[in-house]
Design an enzyme around this catalytic site. Structure first.
Site, PDB file in Angstrom:
ATOM      1  N   GLY A 139       0.789  -1.232   0.000  1.00 47.58           N
ATOM      2  CA  GLY A 139       0.000   0.000   0.000  1.00 47.58           C
ATOM      3  C   GLY A 139       0.815   1.271   0.000  1.00 47.58           C
ATOM      4  O   GLY A 139       0.328   2.324   0.418  1.00 47.58           O
ATOM      5  N   ARG A 158      -5.496  -9.049  -9.055  1.00 42.05           N
ATOM      6  CA  ARG A 158      -6.484  -9.820  -9.820  1.00 42.05           C
ATOM      7  C   ARG A 158      -6.981  -8.986 -10.996  1.00 42.05           C
ATOM      8  O   ARG A 158      -7.102  -7.760 -10.876  1.00 42.05           O
ATOM      9  CB  ARG A 158      -7.675 -10.222  -8.934  1.00 42.05           C
ATOM     10  CG  ARG A 158      -7.269 -11.210  -7.851  1.00 42.05           C
ATOM     11  CD  ARG A 158      -8.382 -11.468  -6.873  1.00 42.05           C
ATOM     12  NE  ARG A 158      -7.852 -12.118  -5.687  1.00 42.05           N
ATOM     13  CZ  ARG A 158      -7.951 -13.424  -5.427  1.00 42.05           C
ATOM     14  NH1 ARG A 158      -8.628 -14.226  -6.233  1.00 42.05           N
ATOM     15  NH2 ARG A 158      -7.422 -13.928  -4.331  1.00 42.05           N
ATOM     16  N   ASN A 169      -5.182   2.199 -12.806  1.00 40.06           N
ATOM     17  CA  ASN A 169      -4.169   1.258 -12.310  1.00 40.06           C
ATOM     18  C   ASN A 169      -2.792   1.894 -12.453  1.00 40.06           C
ATOM     19  O   ASN A 169      -2.583   2.740 -13.333  1.00 40.06           O
ATOM     20  CB  ASN A 169      -4.214  -0.037 -13.139  1.00 40.06           C
ATOM     21  CG  ASN A 169      -3.217  -1.065 -12.649  1.00 40.06           C
ATOM     22  OD1 ASN A 169      -3.058  -1.281 -11.441  1.00 40.06           O
ATOM     23  ND2 ASN A 169      -2.516  -1.705 -13.577  1.00 40.06           N
ATOM     24  N   HIS A 221       1.256   0.784 -13.030  1.00 37.15           N
ATOM     25  CA  HIS A 221       2.071  -0.368 -13.438  1.00 37.15           C
ATOM     26  C   HIS A 221       3.536   0.058 -13.513  1.00 37.15           C
ATOM     27  O   HIS A 221       3.842   1.140 -14.030  1.00 37.15           O
ATOM     28  CB  HIS A 221       1.592  -0.892 -14.794  1.00 37.15           C
ATOM     29  CG  HIS A 221       2.349  -2.105 -15.231  1.00 37.15           C
ATOM     30  ND1 HIS A 221       2.083  -3.355 -14.705  1.00 37.15           N
ATOM     31  CD2 HIS A 221       3.381  -2.253 -16.092  1.00 37.15           C
ATOM     32  CE1 HIS A 221       2.928  -4.226 -15.244  1.00 37.15           C
ATOM     33  NE2 HIS A 221       3.725  -3.584 -16.086  1.00 37.15           N
ATOM     34  N   GLU A 262       6.390   6.170  -8.991  1.00 33.03           N
ATOM     35  CA  GLU A 262       4.963   5.856  -8.849  1.00 33.03           C
ATOM     36  C   GLU A 262       4.305   6.783  -7.842  1.00 33.03           C
ATOM     37  O   GLU A 262       3.171   7.234  -8.037  1.00 33.03           O
ATOM     38  CB  GLU A 262       4.782   4.416  -8.371  1.00 33.03           C
ATOM     39  CG  GLU A 262       5.140   3.373  -9.401  1.00 33.03           C
ATOM     40  CD  GLU A 262       4.871   1.965  -8.908  1.00 33.03           C
ATOM     41  OE1 GLU A 262       4.884   1.062  -9.739  1.00 33.03           O
ATOM     42  OE2 GLU A 262       4.661   1.757  -7.697  1.00 33.03           O
TER      43      GLU A 262
HETATM   44  C1  GRF Z   1       3.482  -1.207  -7.509  1.00 29.63           C
HETATM   45  O1  GRF Z   1       4.818  -1.402  -7.898  1.00 29.63           O
HETATM   46  C2  GRF Z   1       2.578  -1.132  -8.693  1.00 29.63           C
HETATM   47  O2  GRF Z   1       3.180  -0.629  -9.829  1.00 29.63           O
HETATM   48  C3  GRF Z   1       2.183  -2.559  -8.917  1.00 29.63           C
HETATM   49  O3  GRF Z   1       2.095  -3.108  -7.621  1.00 29.63           O
HETATM   50  C4  GRF Z   1       2.939  -2.397  -6.731  1.00 29.63           C
HETATM   51  C5  GRF Z   1       2.130  -1.989  -5.555  1.00 29.63           C
HETATM   52  O4  GRF Z   1       2.922  -1.458  -4.520  1.00 29.63           O
HETATM   53  N1  GRF Z   1       0.954  -2.626  -9.657  1.00 29.63           N
HETATM   54  P1  GRF Z   1       2.259  -0.862  -3.233  1.00 29.63           P
HETATM   55  O5  GRF Z   1       1.375  -1.937  -2.597  1.00 29.63           O
HETATM   56  O6  GRF Z   1       1.478   0.354  -3.610  1.00 29.63           O
HETATM   57  O7  GRF Z   1       3.407  -0.532  -2.305  1.00 29.63           O
END
Ligand code: GRF
Length: 192
Positions: free
Chosen positions: A11, A92, A108, A110, A175
């Protein structure tokens, strides 16, 4: 902008969204956080922030998101007043029941510059391919795996001495900037 966040892991992206809201960079609120894993740390982060949490019952399936579970999820999100759904490490694939409940309103994040390296552990895929640059993508979710219109991408260099861990950490820093910024843009465009 009332958000519902779905995640399966730590998270850290939820945390970045909450930090952006708390510091006034993002005009939004997180109404509910849901996970398919009762022990996921994302739920703990949400509870610490006083956010309602719930566990999605996937009927014992390890990776499928059963249609009745998707319908239940949509009903819970709607009942919480959620307008946009953020997938943040949710493991999922989303199908018609949830997509139809939130058309064009499920996002989402990624860890690659899509369409390169969809699927699992994209940072390892980038290292194996020998690229000098990768990044992260925030996109609108459709029926595919890591497909759908791109909202925002941030580039990240791959360094000669990178390990999977060091590269993943650098991508995650990107991110944490990109997700709140993408949400800010979505909110602005939905007001137009
Ligand atoms: C992230 O690296 C995201 O790109 C991928 O899953 C990971 C989630 O990380 N889809 P977090 O749970 O937000 O720390």
């Amino acid at each position: 902008m009332i958000l519902g966040v779905l995640g399966s892991g730590s998270g850290s992206n939820l945390q970045a969204i909450l930090d952006a809201i708390d510091s006034g960079r993002l005009d939004a609120s997180v109404a509910i956080v849901l996970s398919d894993r009762a022990d996921a740390f994302i739920l703990e982060r949400a509870r610490r922030h006083g956010i309602v949490t719930g566990v999605i019952d996937c009927r014992g399936f390890r990776s499928r998101f059963p249609e009745d579970a998707q319908r239940e999820t949509a009903a819970v999100l709607r009942g919480s007043g959620v307008g946009f759904v953020c997938l943040a490490g949710f493991m999922r694939l989303i199908g018609a029941p949830l997509l139809d409940a939130y058309p064009g309103r499920i996002l989402n994040i990624h860890p690659s510059l899509l369409p390169d390296f969809p699927g699992l552990e994209a940072w390892k895929q980038a290292l194996a391919a020998g690229v000098v640059e990768t990044g992260c993508t925030v996109h609108i979710v459709d029926e595919g795996m890591d497909s759908g219109p791109v909202i925002l991408q941030e580039r990240v260099p791959v360094l000669a001495d990178d390990t999977p861990e060091s590269l993943h950490a650098r991508i995650q820093q990107a991110e944490h900037r990109a997700y709140p910024e993408a949400l800010r843009r979505m909110a602005a465009s939905s007001l137009e």
